[in-house]
Design a protein around this motif. Sequence first.
Motif, PDB file in Angstrom:
ATOM      1  N   ASP A 155      -7.934  24.242 -72.897  1.00 19.21           N
ATOM      2  CA  ASP A 155      -6.411  22.855 -72.124  1.00 19.21           C
ATOM      3  C   ASP A 155      -6.843  21.857 -73.176  1.00 19.21           C
ATOM      4  OD1 ASP A 155      -4.845  24.881 -71.433  1.00 19.21           O
ATOM      5  OD2 ASP A 155      -5.680  24.762 -69.581  1.00 19.21           O
ATOM      6  N   ARG A 156      -8.276  21.219 -73.260  1.00 16.56           N
ATOM      7  CA  ARG A 156      -8.842  20.135 -73.995  1.00 16.56           C
ATOM      8  C   ARG A 156      -8.751  20.494 -75.317  1.00 16.56           C
ATOM      9  NH1 ARG A 156     -12.640  20.793 -69.780  1.00 16.56           N
ATOM     10  NH2 ARG A 156     -14.484  21.950 -70.947  1.00 16.56           N
ATOM     11  N   HIS A 157      -8.052  22.203 -75.645  1.00 14.77           N
ATOM     12  CA  HIS A 157      -8.630  21.837 -77.975  1.00 14.77           C
ATOM     13  C   HIS A 157      -6.949  21.831 -77.594  1.00 14.77           C
ATOM     14  CE1 HIS A 157      -9.261  23.657 -80.953  1.00 14.77           C
ATOM     15  NE2 HIS A 157      -8.451  24.265 -80.856  1.00 14.77           N
ATOM     16  N   GLN A 205      -9.791  25.764 -69.044  1.00 15.65           N
ATOM     17  CA  GLN A 205     -10.085  24.025 -69.236  1.00 15.65           C
ATOM     18  C   GLN A 205     -10.756  23.711 -70.432  1.00 15.65           C
ATOM     19  OE1 GLN A 205     -12.617  23.440 -66.357  1.00 15.65           O
ATOM     20  NE2 GLN A 205     -11.449  23.376 -64.361  1.00 15.65           N
ATOM     21  N   GLN A 206     -11.021  24.974 -71.534  1.00 16.76           N
ATOM     22  CA  GLN A 206     -11.576  24.161 -72.620  1.00 16.76           C
ATOM     23  C   GLN A 206     -10.352  24.459 -73.734  1.00 16.76           C
ATOM     24  OE1 GLN A 206     -14.436  27.066 -73.978  1.00 16.76           O
ATOM     25  NE2 GLN A 206     -15.173  26.097 -75.771  1.00 16.76           N
TER      26      GLN A 206
END
Length: 229
Positions: free
Chosen positions: A170-172, A167-168
């Motif tokens: 993907d957010r990045h 998730q981190q």
Amino acid sequence: MSNSPSTFTKENLNFQLPAQQRACFYEDIDLKLPTRTVEVFVHSISDMQVQLAIYGPLEYKKLIDEKFEDPIKTETITEAKEKESETQTFTLEFQAQDAGTYAFCLDNRAAHFFPKQVEISISSATPKRILESAFDPAKQPDDKELGDAMKLLGRIHKGIYHLQVQQQRDRHRLALHSAMNEKNYNNAFYGSVIETAIFVLVMMIQVYFIRRWFVSKTSSGSAAKKRAP
């Protein structure tokens, strides 16, 4: 920018790595917990050319000067290696043979012009390893169910950990893509404005010279008529 390669230390784990430079992160490693998991993500529209180099154990003078150039391990980060990982990041398990301070460096000195947007994470152990070291079923042979439960709990923690990391990442990625799209939009917008302004200016110049040409033709025609007998 100087042509000589340089070294700088970063506290932020998500940053832009300029060309002809490297970023180093330092870890004090004890033999009681000698393993480090290193995860690196490189976002680049050009060839990556980023290397992960590990140096150590380092003496105090080398730590101060930051002039160490003899790595004990090097890995070139490629898109293919990133895709091999469950978290879509380059992952390396490093086990130190001696206690001391080690430098984990991302090296972009092979690039002459293009910076790289990079992200690095260094952890001492995964949640599964922590659980298995604290509750080792081998030390509790009469309690097999507890050992199996700890293994299952370790797998659950590992799955949650990978989901959080994914998730981190993907957010990045979304943040980087949004920034790139906004930059491309701004470039296209300003380019269109400049092209329109140039087009209007050229049209005004053409109208001005055409008008002068008609005025001069009209004036010369009227003068000729006046001279005629």
